[in-house]
Design an enzyme around this catalytic site. Structure first.
Site: not given
Length: 269
Positions: A20, A172, A200
């Site tokens: 991205i 995360y 991704t």
């Protein structure tokens, strides 16, 4: 989608060598913005710039490679100093660089859990140090590329490094919640955006397939456009403004996070 010219504007995109970030840099440059293309190393950033020029035909004069390894806060500090010196008028900062937390609990040389540092603390430090350059002109802003996973998170105030109980998904998610909360910090005008589940390097955290990185980047680039009015602390799921997790709008949480982040990056500020 508006594709008004962004010429005369300068944007720094972190983590711009793939996914991205790379697509965001490409789309911003395509619309005439000067883009500082950040990579972990000077070689990676330079290669991304070369690829943009060679494969997309991006105007080389609009691209500048810059580097800092976000696992080392002193490199973040060096990057910020360089940007302020060379681009005292910065219109947009896209805080995009991110890693999936590793399987095993990993701590950086600065003493922080690696995902918390790369995804949040480094961006906290960078944004704070770039404050003098980030313009107060209309449209000047910070865009944090966050994640819908921030909703599943909690910030472990007494153990942000999760030394006692570690799970890569929780680590995360905590880093993404912190980044989303940080957008509401009153010092700069900032928003967060979940660009959708995209194909991704982070895809495995979400699903088996996703939209293209270009589609995800389009939602980020839209928020970089000064014609798009934003409210400080707002959170977008792709192109739609939605309410973030409750913690992200609590004044007390915003202040508490700022204090914690200040302590954790303190030796570098």
């Amino acid at each position: 989608m508006s594709s008004a010219s962004l010429s005369g504007r300068t944007a720094l995109v972190t983590g711009a060598t793939s996914g991205i970030g790379y697509e965001t840099a490409r789309q911003l440059a395509e619309r005439g913005a000067t883009v500082l293309v950040h990579g972990r190393t000077a070689d990676e950033a330079g290669a991304a710039v070369d690829r943009l020029v060679a494969t997309v035909g991006t105007d080389a004069s609009l691209l500048r490679a810059c580097a800092a390894d976000f696992t080392r806060l002193e490199e973040v500090e060096r990057l910020a100093r360089r940007v302020v010196a060379e681009h005292p008028h910065l219109d947009v900062l896209v805080n995009n660089a991110g890693i999936a937390a590793p399987e095993r609990h990993t701590v950086t040389a600065d003493g922080n859990e690696i995902a918390f540092q790369v995804n949040f603390l480094a961006h906290y430090l960078l944004t704070s140090l770039l404050e003098p350059a980030l313009t107060t002109d209309p449209g000047g802003r910070v865009v944090n590329v966050s994640s819908s996973l921030h909703r599943t998170a909690s910030i472990q105030w007494s153990d942000p490094n999760r030394a006692r109980r570690y799970s890569r998904l929780a680590a995360y998610a905590q880093s993404q919640l912190a980044l989303t909360v940080f957008a509401a910090d009153p010092r700069v005008t900032a928003v967060s955006v979940h660009p959708g589940v995209c194909d991704t390097a982070l895809l495995s955290l979400y699903a088996h397939e996703g939209a293209s990185a270009a589609e995800g980047a389009a939602h980020v680039v839209r928020l970089c456009d000064p014609a798009v009015e934003i409210v400080n602390g707002a959170y977008y799921d792709r192109s739609e403004r939605v309410e973030p997790a409750v913690a992200a709008t609590e004044d007390r949480t915003v202040k508490r996070l700022s204090k914690l982040a200040g302590l954790l990056v303190g030796h570098a500020v």
